[in-house]
Design an enzyme around this catalytic site. Structure first.
Site, PDB file in Angstrom:
ATOM      1  N   ASN A 311     -42.691  -7.881  23.210  1.00 20.69           N
ATOM      2  CA  ASN A 311     -41.622  -7.686  22.224  1.00 20.69           C
ATOM      3  C   ASN A 311     -40.294  -7.294  22.861  1.00 20.69           C
ATOM      4  O   ASN A 311     -39.237  -7.597  22.309  1.00 20.69           O
ATOM      5  CB  ASN A 311     -42.063  -6.616  21.213  1.00 20.69           C
ATOM      6  CG  ASN A 311     -40.894  -6.060  20.440  1.00 20.69           C
ATOM      7  OD1 ASN A 311     -40.355  -6.706  19.548  1.00 20.69           O
ATOM      8  ND2 ASN A 311     -40.447  -4.857  20.811  1.00 20.69           N
ATOM      9  N   LYS A 318     -21.869 -13.245  25.210  1.00 19.91           N
ATOM     10  CA  LYS A 318     -20.531 -13.709  25.637  1.00 19.91           C
ATOM     11  C   LYS A 318     -20.582 -15.234  25.582  1.00 19.91           C
ATOM     12  O   LYS A 318     -21.645 -15.814  25.827  1.00 19.91           O
ATOM     13  CB  LYS A 318     -20.255 -13.323  27.098  1.00 19.91           C
ATOM     14  CG  LYS A 318     -19.853 -11.888  27.330  1.00 19.91           C
ATOM     15  CD  LYS A 318     -18.341 -11.754  27.310  1.00 19.91           C
ATOM     16  CE  LYS A 318     -17.933 -10.318  27.581  1.00 19.91           C
ATOM     17  NZ  LYS A 318     -17.600  -9.558  26.382  1.00 19.91           N
ATOM     18  N   ALA A 321     -18.295 -19.473  28.953  1.00 24.70           N
ATOM     19  CA  ALA A 321     -17.121 -19.471  29.842  1.00 24.70           C
ATOM     20  C   ALA A 321     -16.757 -18.046  30.265  1.00 24.70           C
ATOM     21  O   ALA A 321     -16.202 -17.828  31.344  1.00 24.70           O
ATOM     22  CB  ALA A 321     -15.931 -20.131  29.133  1.00 24.70           C
ATOM     23  N   TYR A 376     -29.273 -15.777  25.843  1.00 21.03           N
ATOM     24  CA  TYR A 376     -30.353 -15.333  24.950  1.00 21.03           C
ATOM     25  C   TYR A 376     -31.135 -16.542  24.416  1.00 21.03           C
ATOM     26  O   TYR A 376     -32.365 -16.543  24.378  1.00 21.03           O
ATOM     27  CB  TYR A 376     -29.719 -14.540  23.802  1.00 21.03           C
ATOM     28  CG  TYR A 376     -30.689 -13.900  22.828  1.00 21.03           C
ATOM     29  CD1 TYR A 376     -31.433 -12.780  23.193  1.00 21.03           C
ATOM     30  CD2 TYR A 376     -30.827 -14.389  21.527  1.00 21.03           C
ATOM     31  CE1 TYR A 376     -32.303 -12.167  22.279  1.00 21.03           C
ATOM     32  CE2 TYR A 376     -31.687 -13.789  20.615  1.00 21.03           C
ATOM     33  CZ  TYR A 376     -32.422 -12.678  20.997  1.00 21.03           C
ATOM     34  OH  TYR A 376     -33.270 -12.077  20.099  1.00 21.03           O
TER      35      TYR A 376
HETATM   36  N1  NAD Z   1     -33.665  -7.737  15.134  1.00 22.36           N
HETATM   37  C1  NAD Z   1     -33.619  -9.046  14.938  1.00 22.36           C
HETATM   38  O1  NAD Z   1     -33.050  -9.506  13.945  1.00 22.36           O
HETATM   39  C2  NAD Z   1     -34.288  -9.979  15.918  1.00 22.36           C
HETATM   40  C3  NAD Z   1     -34.185 -11.340  15.664  1.00 22.36           C
HETATM   41  C4  NAD Z   1     -34.803 -12.239  16.528  1.00 22.36           C
HETATM   42  C5  NAD Z   1     -35.510 -11.774  17.615  1.00 22.36           C
HETATM   43  N2  NAD Z   1     -35.580 -10.445  17.855  1.00 22.36           N
HETATM   44  C6  NAD Z   1     -36.352 -10.019  19.033  1.00 22.36           C
HETATM   45  O2  NAD Z   1     -37.276  -9.021  18.645  1.00 22.36           O
HETATM   46  C7  NAD Z   1     -37.513  -8.134  19.741  1.00 22.36           C
HETATM   47  C8  NAD Z   1     -37.272  -6.706  19.293  1.00 22.36           C
HETATM   48  O3  NAD Z   1     -35.948  -6.606  18.783  1.00 22.36           O
HETATM   49  P1  NAD Z   1     -35.336  -5.293  18.099  1.00 22.36           P
HETATM   50  O4  NAD Z   1     -34.379  -5.756  17.088  1.00 22.36           O
HETATM   51  O5  NAD Z   1     -36.408  -4.349  17.726  1.00 22.36           O
HETATM   52  O6  NAD Z   1     -34.492  -4.746  19.334  1.00 22.36           O
HETATM   53  P2  NAD Z   1     -34.236  -3.277  19.854  1.00 22.36           P
HETATM   54  O7  NAD Z   1     -33.090  -3.369  20.787  1.00 22.36           O
HETATM   55  O8  NAD Z   1     -34.150  -2.313  18.725  1.00 22.36           O
HETATM   56  O9  NAD Z   1     -35.582  -2.982  20.664  1.00 22.36           O
HETATM   57  C9  NAD Z   1     -35.889  -3.629  21.875  1.00 22.36           C
HETATM   58  C10 NAD Z   1     -36.686  -2.658  22.718  1.00 22.36           C
HETATM   59  O10 NAD Z   1     -36.970  -3.292  23.974  1.00 22.36           O
HETATM   60  C11 NAD Z   1     -36.769  -2.333  24.998  1.00 22.36           C
HETATM   61  N3  NAD Z   1     -36.467  -2.974  26.282  1.00 22.36           N
HETATM   62  C12 NAD Z   1     -35.340  -3.671  26.588  1.00 22.36           C
HETATM   63  N4  NAD Z   1     -35.384  -4.045  27.879  1.00 22.36           N
HETATM   64  C13 NAD Z   1     -36.538  -3.575  28.396  1.00 22.36           C
HETATM   65  C14 NAD Z   1     -37.122  -3.609  29.680  1.00 22.36           C
HETATM   66  N5  NAD Z   1     -36.509  -4.194  30.714  1.00 22.36           N
HETATM   67  N6  NAD Z   1     -38.314  -3.002  29.873  1.00 22.36           N
HETATM   68  C15 NAD Z   1     -38.945  -2.387  28.854  1.00 22.36           C
HETATM   69  N7  NAD Z   1     -38.442  -2.312  27.594  1.00 22.36           N
HETATM   70  C16 NAD Z   1     -37.238  -2.893  27.384  1.00 22.36           C
HETATM   71  C17 NAD Z   1     -35.586  -1.520  24.502  1.00 22.36           C
HETATM   72  O11 NAD Z   1     -35.460  -0.273  25.175  1.00 22.36           O
HETATM   73  C18 NAD Z   1     -35.900  -1.384  23.022  1.00 22.36           C
HETATM   74  O12 NAD Z   1     -36.683  -0.255  22.753  1.00 22.36           O
HETATM   75  C19 NAD Z   1     -36.590  -8.589  20.853  1.00 22.36           C
HETATM   76  O13 NAD Z   1     -37.304  -9.438  21.728  1.00 22.36           O
HETATM   77  C20 NAD Z   1     -35.523  -9.382  20.112  1.00 22.36           C
HETATM   78  O14 NAD Z   1     -34.905 -10.333  20.949  1.00 22.36           O
HETATM   79  C21 NAD Z   1     -34.981  -9.537  17.032  1.00 22.36           C
END
Ligand code: NAD
Length: 470
Positions: A311, A318, A321, A376
Site C-alpha cells: 500500500n 510536477k 518539463a 506517479y
Molecule cells: N488517497 C487516494 O485518493 C488514492 C488514490 C489512488 C491511489 N492511492 C494509493 O493508495 C496508497 C495509500 O494512499 P494514502 O492516500 O493512504 O496515502 P498516505 O500518504 O496517507 O499514506 C501513505 C503511507 O505510505 C507510507 N510510505 C511512503 N513511503 C514509504 C516508504 N518508502 N516506506 C514505507 N512506507 C512509506 C507513508 O509514510 C504513509 O503512511 C498509495 O499507494 C497511494 O498512491 C491513493
C-alpha cells in the site's frame, strides 16, 4: 476529510435546491457492519439465451446465505433449481407487472451465444431497473470472451461490458453494477466474489469486470466467512495512516494478525496503529536497498507471512518539463521497483507461504494518466503491468497477485489537493462522492481471502466508477 456537500444535498433544504438546479445528488452509501448478512433484501434472478450454466452454483450460494430469491417471468427454470437447493423462491411480478423491491439483480448470461439473444438482457433490466432498493447491487455473470468457442459467442459475451458499465451510470441511488466472467470449470470459485459484490463491502466499486478462474493452489472455504483471514499473517506497508491503517483494521476484523510497516519518521502513528490492532510494527523505508532482505528475515523469524499488501506510496507532482530527476526516481522506486524486489525476495525465500496472496495498490492515475503526475502514473501503470506479468508465474507457486486501483479516496493525500480539483474528483463518478479508505480495504480483504484462489491477475478499480480512464 468531511464532504460538506453530501450532507447539504441530503438535508431538507439542500435536497430541494439540488433537485431544482439539477446538481449531483450523492446518497450516503451503505457500508458493511460486522456480523451483517450479505444481503438485506431479496434477489431477482434472470438468464437468457441457450443454456444458462451457473444456476446450480447460484442456487447453492443463495441457499448458503439464506437469501430470498425471485425468478423473473422469463427465467422460470430458476424455481425448480432453487427448490432443489432447499431455497424458498417465487415468481417476481408477471405479465409485464413489476414485483417486490429487491436488493440485487443477478443475471446469468453464460447461455448467450449470439448478439440476437441480447433482448433477454433488455427484458430483464427493463422490467426490474426501477425495483432495486438504494445501495442495491447488479451482478451479470458471463464467460470470458477469450475462452469462447466461436466468434459470435465471444462477441455477445464481450458486449455484456457495455451493459454493466451503463447500468452503473444509470441506476444511481448508490446502486452499483459489475460483470463477472467465470471460466469453464471455475464455477465453484465464485463464492468469495459474490459475497463481496452483493454486500455493502463493495460500496464504492462499480462498472468493474472481474475474472474468476481456476483455483490457484487449493480452494479453501473459510470455517467462518466473517473471519475469513483467521490465523493469517498479513504485512501492510504504509500502515500508519490513511488507506494503509484502514487495510490493517479490516484485516484484523477478518481475523488476521497484522504486521504494520511504515517509514521511521511515521513511528508515532505506526506504533499507535499496531498497538490498537494488537499487531507488530516495523519501522522501515521500503525504498532502501536492504529492505527486501530485512523483510525476509522478519518474515522467517515470524514463521512466514500469508499476505503482502503493497500500500505504501508517494506522490511528487510536477509537469515532466519541471520535474527533477530525483523526484522521478523516488516515486518509481517507492511505488513500483520496491514491490518487484520485495515480491521476488519473499517468494524466492519461501517467506511468503504457498497459498499466499500479494495485493498491490495502483491508482486511476495509472489508468487515465494525470497532469503533473507522469512519474506517479508510470509507477501505478507499472503496478498493473506487474500484476498481469507475474500472475501466471506466481500461480505456479500457489500464490495469487491482484491490485486495487483507487479513485478519489478521502485521505490526507487528497485533503491536500486544491479545492476545485478535489470537488471535481469527488463528483465525477457514478456515486457523486469520494470513497472512504475502508472501501479500498474491503476490496483488498476480498483478494486476500483464502477463498479467492480463483481471483488472480485482476485489477479492480475502487473509484465509484470515476469518469477518469473509464
Ligand atoms: N488517497 C487516494 O485518493 C488514492 C488514490 C489512488 C491511489 N492511492 C494509493 O493508495 C496508497 C495509500 O494512499 P494514502 O492516500 O493512504 O496515502 P498516505 O500518504 O496517507 O499514506 C501513505 C503511507 O505510505 C507510507 N510510505 C511512503 N513511503 C514509504 C516508504 N518508502 N516506506 C514505507 N512506507 C512509506 C507513508 O509514510 C504513509 O503512511 C498509495 O499507494 C497511494 O498512491 C491513493
Amino acid at each position: 476529510m468531511k464532504d460538506g456537500y453530501l450532507d447539504f444535498a441530503n438535508s431538507s433544504v439542500g435536497a430541494k435546491l439540488v433537485n431544482a438546479l439539477g446538481l449531483p445528488k450523492p446518497l450516503p452509501l451503505e457500508r458493511y457492519e460486522p456480523g451483517q448478512p450479505v444481503l438485506s433484501g431479496p434477489v431477482l434472478i434472470g438468464y437468457g439465451g441457450g443454456q444458462p450454466q451457473l444456476l446450480e452454483s447460484l442456487a447453492r450460494f443463495f441457499g448458503g446465505i439464506k437469501a430470498q430469491t425471485y425468478a423473473h417471468e422469463k427465467a422460470p427454470n430458476w424455481i425448480p433449481v432453487a427448490n432443489a437447493a432447499g431455497l424458498t423462491t417465487g415468481r417476481w411480478g408477471g405479465a409485464g407487472q413489476a414485483g417486490v423491491k429487491v436488493k440485487a439483480l443477478v443475471f446469468d448470461a453464460t447461455g448467450l451465444e449470439d448478439s440476437t439473444q441480447s433482448d433477454a438482457l433488455y427484458w430483464f433490466f427493463h422490467d426490474a431497473a426501477r425495483s432495486v432498493l438504494p445501495s442495491g447491487r447488479v451482478v451479470v455473470l458471463g464467460r470470458p470472451p477469450e475462452e469462447c468457442t466461436n466468434p459470435r459467442q465471444a462477441t455477445i459475451q464481450r458486449a455484456l461490458e457495455g451493459l454493466t458499465r451503463s447500468l452503473g451510470k444509470e441506476l444511481r441511488k448508490g446502486i452499483n453494477a459489475q460483470l463477472v466472467y467465470v471460466s469453464q470449470g471455475a464455477e465453484a470459485n465464485i463464492e468469495s466474489t459474490l459475497r463481496f459484490l452483493l454486500s455493502p463491502r463493495s460500496a464504492y466499486v462499480s462498472g468493474q469486470v472481474i475474472h474468476v478462474g481456476n483455483a490457484v493452489g487449493a480452494y479453501q472455504v473459510p470455517a467462518d466467512w466473517n473471519q475469513a483471514l483467521a490465523g493469517k499473517k498479513v504485512l501492510v506497508t504504509g500502515a500508519s495512516r490513511g488507506i494503509g491503517a484502514a487495510i490493517a483494521e479490516v484485516m484484523v476484523r477478518e481475523g488476521a494478525q497484522v504486521i504494520c510497516l511504515d517509514v521511521p519518521q511515521a513511528q508515532p502513528g505506526l506504533s499507535e496503529t499496531a498497538a490498537r490492532l494488537k499487531g507488530k510494527a516495523i519501522a522501515l523505508d521500503i525504498g532502501a536497498e536492504d529492505a527486501p532482505q530485512k523483510l525476509v528475515e522478519a518474515a522467517l523469524a515470524d514463521g512466514g507471512w500469508d499476505v503482502i499488501v503493497h500500500n505504501a506510496g508517494i506522490t511528487r507532482d510536477k509537469t515532466v518539463a519541471n520535474m527533477k530527476e530525483h523526484l522521478w526516481q523516488m516515486v518509481v522506486n517507492v511505488n513500483l521497483s520496491t514491490q518487484e524486489r520485495i515480491n521476488e525476495a519473499l517468494v524466492n525465500s519461501g517467506a511468503l507461504k504457498s497459498g499466499g496472496r500479494i495485493v498491490c495498490v495502483s491508482s486511476i492515475s495509472g489508468i487515465a494518466g494525470n497532469m503533473g503526475q507522469t512519474n506517479y502514473a508510470v509507477s501505478k501503470a507499472g503496478v498493473i503491468g506487474l500484476v498481469h506479468s507475474t500472475a501466471p508465474v506466481l500461480a505456479a507457486k500457489g500464490i495469487t497477485i491482484n491490485a486495487v486501483a483507487p479513485g478519489f479516496i478521502e485521505t490526507q493525500m487528497t485533503a491536500a489537493v486544491p479545492f476545485a480539483i478535489r470537488e471535481a474528483g469527488r463528483r465525477m463518478n457514478s456515486m457523486s462522492q469520494g470513497g472512504q479508505p475502508v472501501d479500498v480495504a474491503e476490496a483488498i480483504a476480498w483478494f486476500a481471502s483464502p477463498a479467492s484462489s480463483g481471483i488472480n491477475g485482476n485489477v479492480v478499480r475502487v473509484c465509484g466508477q470515476s469518469l477518469l480512464g473509464a
